[in-house]
Scaffold this active site. Sequence first.
Site, PDB file in Angstrom:
ATOM      1  N   LYS A 117       0.873  -1.179   0.000  1.00  0.00           N
ATOM      2  CA  LYS A 117       0.000   0.000   0.000  1.00  0.00           C
ATOM      3  C   LYS A 117       0.905   1.222   0.000  1.00  0.00           C
ATOM      4  O   LYS A 117       1.697   1.398   0.937  1.00  0.00           O
ATOM      5  CB  LYS A 117      -0.871  -0.033   1.258  1.00  0.00           C
ATOM      6  N   ARG A 187     -13.585  -7.588  -2.008  1.00  0.00           N
ATOM      7  CA  ARG A 187     -14.455  -6.696  -1.240  1.00  0.00           C
ATOM      8  C   ARG A 187     -15.867  -6.783  -1.773  1.00  0.00           C
ATOM      9  O   ARG A 187     -16.079  -7.221  -2.915  1.00  0.00           O
ATOM     10  CB  ARG A 187     -13.954  -5.238  -1.392  1.00  0.00           C
ATOM     11  N   ASP A 256     -16.425  -0.753  -0.225  1.00  0.00           N
ATOM     12  CA  ASP A 256     -15.103  -1.140  -0.731  1.00  0.00           C
ATOM     13  C   ASP A 256     -14.165  -1.467   0.422  1.00  0.00           C
ATOM     14  O   ASP A 256     -13.062  -1.963   0.204  1.00  0.00           O
ATOM     15  CB  ASP A 256     -14.497  -0.042  -1.615  1.00  0.00           C
TER      16      ASP A 256
HETATM   17  P1  AMP Z   1      -9.189   4.236   1.241  1.00  0.00           P
HETATM   18  O1  AMP Z   1      -9.785   5.469   1.841  1.00  0.00           O
HETATM   19  O2  AMP Z   1      -7.715   4.087   1.548  1.00  0.00           O
HETATM   20  O3  AMP Z   1      -9.967   3.007   1.545  1.00  0.00           O
HETATM   21  O4  AMP Z   1      -9.246   4.467  -0.317  1.00  0.00           O
HETATM   22  C1  AMP Z   1     -10.407   4.713  -1.086  1.00  0.00           C
HETATM   23  C2  AMP Z   1     -10.034   4.745  -2.546  1.00  0.00           C
HETATM   24  O5  AMP Z   1      -9.156   5.843  -2.796  1.00  0.00           O
HETATM   25  C3  AMP Z   1      -9.297   3.518  -3.052  1.00  0.00           C
HETATM   26  O6  AMP Z   1      -9.654   3.319  -4.383  1.00  0.00           O
HETATM   27  C4  AMP Z   1      -7.862   3.928  -2.920  1.00  0.00           C
HETATM   28  O7  AMP Z   1      -7.038   3.179  -3.770  1.00  0.00           O
HETATM   29  C5  AMP Z   1      -7.916   5.393  -3.323  1.00  0.00           C
HETATM   30  N1  AMP Z   1      -6.821   6.173  -2.746  1.00  0.00           N
HETATM   31  C6  AMP Z   1      -6.662   6.581  -1.465  1.00  0.00           C
HETATM   32  N2  AMP Z   1      -5.544   7.298  -1.310  1.00  0.00           N
HETATM   33  C7  AMP Z   1      -4.951   7.375  -2.533  1.00  0.00           C
HETATM   34  C8  AMP Z   1      -3.760   7.985  -3.051  1.00  0.00           C
HETATM   35  N3  AMP Z   1      -2.940   8.675  -2.270  1.00  0.00           N
HETATM   36  N4  AMP Z   1      -3.505   7.819  -4.356  1.00  0.00           N
HETATM   37  C9  AMP Z   1      -4.325   7.134  -5.157  1.00  0.00           C
HETATM   38  N5  AMP Z   1      -5.452   6.548  -4.757  1.00  0.00           N
HETATM   39  C10 AMP Z   1      -5.767   6.653  -3.450  1.00  0.00           C
HETATM   40 MG    MG Z   2     -10.203   1.220   1.078  1.00  0.00          MG
END
Ligand code: AMP
Ligand code: MG
Length: 499
Positions: A117, A187, A256
Amino acid sequence: MTASYSTASPAFAFDNSFARTLEGFYVPWQGEKVPSPRIVLLNEALADQLDLSLDATDGKLAAIFAGSEKAEGSEPIAQAYAGHQFGGFSPQLGDGRALLLGELLDREGQRFDIQLKGSGRTPFSRGGDGKAVLGPVLREYIMGEAMHALGIPTTRALAAVTTGEEIRRQGLKPGAVLVRVAASHIRVGTFQFFAARGAWDEVSKLADYTIARHYPEVMTAGNRYLALFEAVARRQAELIARWMQIGFVHGVMNTDNMALSGETIDYGPCAFMDRYDAATVFSSIDRNGRYAYSNQPQIGQWNLARFAETLVPLIGAEDEDHAAGLLTDRLTDYMGIYKEAWLAGMGRKIGLAQAKGQDTALIQILLGSLQGENVDFTLFFRRLGESLVSEEGQSALLALFEDPDAIAGWLKDWRIRLAEEALPLHDIAKAMAKVNPVYIPRNHMVEAALQKAEDFADLREVRQLLDVLAHPFDEQKGLEDYARPAPSGFGPFVTYCGT
Ligand code: AMP
Ligand code: MG
């Protein structure tokens, strides 16, 4: 016959069943090169469980864990998924900053994903930079390991790596990558991705894969997709009951972020509650309290309803109404299963080996008495057990209340109910100490440790915290600070998403 020569075995014996079976569900991808990858935390116990030979990586382990080098046998991919975020549907999310290196079988033959990640942009990155920074990476590391030690199904951290980059967040932060181990990364949103496109063949392929990987026992069921739904709902009910019992607020229960395996996944703005308050919310963006502590069981059901929608055509292509009816019944059952799991677990917390239906009221009254009394949730249950066997324990319990009268009546009723258990109080206290932790990741302790790590590259407190949290039920001399609630000047504690 054994070979008479030795060959260096690869560090990871990858077997990439997702990539092999589910073409079209992902994009083959690679991590970005980073200037100076360095492993700052390595989970040796987990590495051992996964039977890794980490010294067989020719000094490239840090680069492999940062995503800069490909490990032998790995077919790295970014997975596609969709999801309901705070109730609104996004048809395309996907691994925007994650990379699945592949799967490994542990010493017991259990299959696990190894995922990075923060390894850089992917075709799913949308506006994001694909990166992660040290504080949140360490936070996920600590929370996951704490949950694991508490016996709660969870993804885990295998390693944390710094990349040598400075990443722009609120100011510049040290770039980092988390190496995460999960039963899988399938998911509810993975199903939604294909269902939203009407790609029902894909949805059934995914369902079959999920069954084979996580629920082989339903393979022979008359209606295996309905049985899959039932099994997933049961695991979610049991998981969320466990969260409730330890005061865990996930914070971003989007579809998700709900894993089909039944593991806790995607530790973002999550936190443990200090003082008991059913309405606890930590996340800065959860303005309406959709994901508040007490809403979690209902949100689990809401998310399962979204999962059910993806299965309707699979369960009854010729009679969708009938299929929807069957699924709705299972959704109703979810709440019953949740309540049963909650009652059993909460019962054990107050010393009842087998709580009965009428004990629900006793527990509800207790929680009602704690509400608004500024009483630490974790300490209350720990001291409740201790109050059975020592005067000190009793006074420590009452000292949690500004007004001890608030709990006096309940304590009387509780003692009467305990008498029916017909067990020595010592034994009851012992059983309670096994389910009521002394140590949880206290927000103020976690924040202080993360700040030292981010500002001074000093990970000693993070390591110490991980050591303490590895044995949450064993009181240890000299570690009293780790069991204390936040000092009065700390808080209200707010967490942030998308870090
Ligand atoms: P999360 O909040 O980490 O569960 O992410 C929600 C969505 O946003 C997922 O599709 C992640 O891959 C994307 N995402 C979160 N942070 C980033 C980032 N810094 N760059 C690219 N995608 C992100
Ligand atoms: Mg997520």
